[in-house]
Design a protein around this motif. Structure first.
Motif, PDB file in Angstrom:
ATOM      1  N   UNK A   1       1.352  -0.482 -12.263  1.00 22.12           N
ATOM      2  CA  UNK A   1       1.771  -1.392 -11.180  1.00 22.12           C
ATOM      3  C   UNK A   1       0.550  -2.048 -10.532  1.00 22.12           C
ATOM      4  N   UNK A   2      -0.508  -1.273 -10.364  1.00 21.52           N
ATOM      5  CA  UNK A   2      -1.742  -1.818  -9.797  1.00 21.52           C
ATOM      6  C   UNK A   2      -2.347  -2.848 -10.756  1.00 21.52           C
ATOM      7  N   UNK A   3      -2.262  -2.552 -12.050  1.00 23.03           N
ATOM      8  CA  UNK A   3      -2.798  -3.489 -13.049  1.00 23.03           C
ATOM      9  C   UNK A   3      -1.996  -4.785 -13.056  1.00 23.03           C
TER      10      UNK A   3
ATOM     11  N   UNK B   1      -5.056 -12.076  -9.358  1.00 20.60           N
ATOM     12  CA  UNK B   1      -6.379 -12.557  -9.745  1.00 20.60           C
ATOM     13  C   UNK B   1      -7.498 -11.881  -8.972  1.00 20.60           C
ATOM     14  N   UNK B   2      -7.247 -10.680  -8.466  1.00 28.87           N
ATOM     15  CA  UNK B   2      -8.313  -9.893  -7.826  1.00 28.87           C
ATOM     16  C   UNK B   2      -8.019  -8.411  -8.085  1.00 28.87           C
ATOM     17  N   UNK B   3      -8.960  -7.566  -7.739  1.00 23.30           N
ATOM     18  CA  UNK B   3      -8.810  -6.164  -8.107  1.00 23.30           C
ATOM     19  C   UNK B   3      -7.816  -5.435  -7.211  1.00 23.30           C
ATOM     20  N   UNK B   4      -7.156  -4.442  -7.800  1.00 24.43           N
ATOM     21  CA  UNK B   4      -6.337  -3.491  -7.048  1.00 24.43           C
ATOM     22  C   UNK B   4      -7.171  -2.235  -6.837  1.00 24.43           C
ATOM     23  N   UNK B   5      -6.720  -1.396  -5.894  1.00 26.78           N
ATOM     24  CA  UNK B   5      -7.579  -0.260  -5.519  1.00 26.78           C
ATOM     25  C   UNK B   5      -6.854   1.079  -5.607  1.00 26.78           C
TER      26      UNK B   5
ATOM     27  N   UNK C   1       0.846  -1.195   0.000  1.00 23.18           N
ATOM     28  CA  UNK C   1       0.000   0.000   0.000  1.00 23.18           C
ATOM     29  C   UNK C   1       0.883   1.248   0.000  1.00 23.18           C
ATOM     30  N   UNK C   2       0.565   2.195  -0.864  1.00 19.98           N
ATOM     31  CA  UNK C   2       1.231   3.503  -0.843  1.00 19.98           C
ATOM     32  C   UNK C   2       0.225   4.551  -0.380  1.00 19.98           C
ATOM     33  N   UNK C   3       0.585   5.305   0.657  1.00 19.78           N
ATOM     34  CA  UNK C   3      -0.285   6.368   1.169  1.00 19.78           C
ATOM     35  C   UNK C   3       0.474   7.690   1.093  1.00 19.78           C
ATOM     36  N   UNK C   4      -0.042   8.626   0.308  1.00 21.32           N
ATOM     37  CA  UNK C   4       0.626   9.924   0.170  1.00 21.32           C
ATOM     38  C   UNK C   4       0.176  10.856   1.303  1.00 21.32           C
ATOM     39  N   UNK C   5       1.011  11.836   1.617  1.00 24.91           N
ATOM     40  CA  UNK C   5       0.663  12.845   2.616  1.00 24.91           C
ATOM     41  C   UNK C   5       0.259  12.218   3.931  1.00 24.91           C
TER      42      UNK C   5
ATOM     43  N   UNK D   1      -0.458  -2.819  -4.594  1.00 31.98           N
ATOM     44  CA  UNK D   1      -1.833  -3.336  -4.628  1.00 31.98           C
ATOM     45  C   UNK D   1      -2.872  -2.246  -4.379  1.00 31.98           C
ATOM     46  N   UNK D   2      -2.489  -1.229  -3.603  1.00 37.21           N
ATOM     47  CA  UNK D   2      -3.438  -0.148  -3.284  1.00 37.21           C
ATOM     48  C   UNK D   2      -2.706   1.193  -3.234  1.00 37.21           C
ATOM     49  N   UNK D   3      -3.311   2.192  -3.852  1.00 36.95           N
ATOM     50  CA  UNK D   3      -2.854   3.582  -3.705  1.00 36.95           C
ATOM     51  C   UNK D   3      -3.905   4.346  -2.915  1.00 36.95           C
TER      52      UNK D   3
END
Ligand code: NAD
Length: 258
Positions: free
Chosen positions: A131-133, A140-144, A10-14, A87-89
Motif C-alpha cells: 500500500x505504501x508502494x 510521485x514521492x516517498x512513503x515512510x 497515516x497508520x499508528x499502532x499502539x 502513506x505512512x506507517x
C-alpha cells in the motif's frame, strides 16, 4: 509545520496512550488522516475523535492485537479501506511485558516479548508495504515506515529488560535490511528511538527511582510524550526528510549518545 502532511494517510499502532497517542494528536493537528490502534477501544473514543477533527485532521480507531499476525493483517486492510490508501506507517506498539532477569526467561516469556516488539513490527511492515508502494507511485514521492526503537536497543536494556532490549535491537537491524531491499519500492525506513518517557511504561517506578533515572539524563528529567511526536512528523514528511532513510532519531535528553 509540515504542509505536506495535510491529507496524508497515516497508520499508528499502539496509540491509545503515551508516545503513540501524542503522535496521533500531532499528525491530526497537521491535517493528516490518522488511523490509530490499540488492543481495546478507549471508553472516551467519541470525544477523542471529535477533538482530533476539531484540530484539523480526521481520525479513525481500529482495535486489534498486533501480537497476532492475522490481527495485524486485518488492521492494515481496514486502515487502508478507511483512509483510501496508506502513506505512512508508524509502528509504535511495544513494551516490556514484564521485567525478568535472564534466569527467569522461559519460552512463554520469550514469545510474549518478541511477539509484541519484533513479530508485530515485521508483519505490520510487510502488510503495509504494497500500500505504501502504491501511494509512492501515485504521489510521485516517498512513503515512510517509522519503527519505534529504544535506548535499550543500543544499551542492552535496564534491569530485567534484556529480552526487550534485544527485540528493539532487532528492529534497528530490520530497518537496514528494508532499506537495502525495498527502497526501490519508493519507501524510506527510519526509527525513532525514545529514551525515558513519562508514560505507563514506567508505572513501576516510585519517586526515588524516577529521581535516580533522571540524574543519569543530561536534561535531568523524563521526556514528555509530546516531545517525541515531532520526530515522527519529520520522518513522515517527504519535503522535510525525503533524503533520509535507514536512520535512527534519538529522542532521549542526552541519555545515550551513539
Ligand atoms: P504505553 O504503554 O504508554 O502505550 C503503549 C500503547 O501500545 C498503548 O496504546 C497500548 O494500548 C498499545 N498496545 C500494547 N500492546 C498492544 C498490542 N498487543 N496490540 C496493540 N496495541 C498494543 O507505551 P509508551 O511508553 O508510549 O511506548 C510506546 C513505544 O515506545 C513502545 O514501542 C515502547 O517500547 C517504546 N519506548 C518507550 C520508552 C519509554 O520510556 N516510555 C522508551 C523507549 C522506547
Amino acid at each position: 509545520a509540515f504542509p505536506d502532511l495535510r491529507g496524508q494517510r497515516v497508520l499508528i499502532t499502539g496509540a491509545t496512550e503515551g508516545i503513540g497517542w501524542a503522535a496521533v494528536q500531532a499528525f491530526a493537528a497537521q491535517g493528516a488522516r490518522v488511523v490509530f490502534n490499540g488492543r481495546r477501544t478507549p471508553e472516551d473514543l467519541a470525544p477523542r475523535l471529535q477533538a482530533l477533527r476539531a484540530d484539523g485532521g480526521d481520525a479513525h480507531f481500529i482495535a486489534a492485537d498486533i501480537r497476532h499476525t492475522a490481527e495485524t493483517e486485518r488492521l492494515v486492510a481496514e486502515a487502508v479501506a478507511w483512509a483510501g490508501g496508506l502513506d505512512t506507517l508508524v509502528h509504535n506498539a511495544g513494551g516490556l511485558v514484564a521485567r525478568r532477569p535472564l534466569a527467569q526467561i522461559d519460552d512463554a516469556f520469550f514469545d510474549a516479548v518478541t511477539d509484541l516488539n519484533a513479530r508485530s513490527a515485521l508483519h505490520a511492515t510487510r502488510c503495509a508495504l504494497p500500500h505504501l508502494a502504491a501511494s509512492a507511485r501515485a504521489r510521485g514521492c516517498s512513503s515512510a515506515v517509522i519503527l519505534v526503537g529504544s535506548v535499550a536497543g543500543h544499551t542492552g536494556g535496564g534491569p530485567g529488560a534484556g529480552l526487550y532490549g534485544a527485540a528493539k535491537a532487532w528492529l534497528h537491524n530490520l530497518v537496514k535490511h528494508c532499506v537495502a531491499f525495498h527502497t526501490a519500492d519508493g519507501l524510506r525506513f527510519n526509527l525513532v528511538s525514545p529514551g525515558t518517557f513519562d508514560t505507563a511504561f514506567h508505572a513501576d517506578k516510585d519517586a526515588a527511582a524516577r529521581q535516580r533515572v533522571s540524574a543519569g539524563i543530561p536534561l535531568g528529567r523524563f521526556g514528555q510524550p509530546a516531545e517525541c511526536a515531532p520526530a515522527f512528523l519529520f520522518l513522515a514528511s517527504p519535503a522535510a526528510s525525503g533524503y533520509i532513510t535507514g536512520q535512527c532519531i534519538e529522542v532521549n535528553g542526552g541519555q545515550f549518545m551513539p
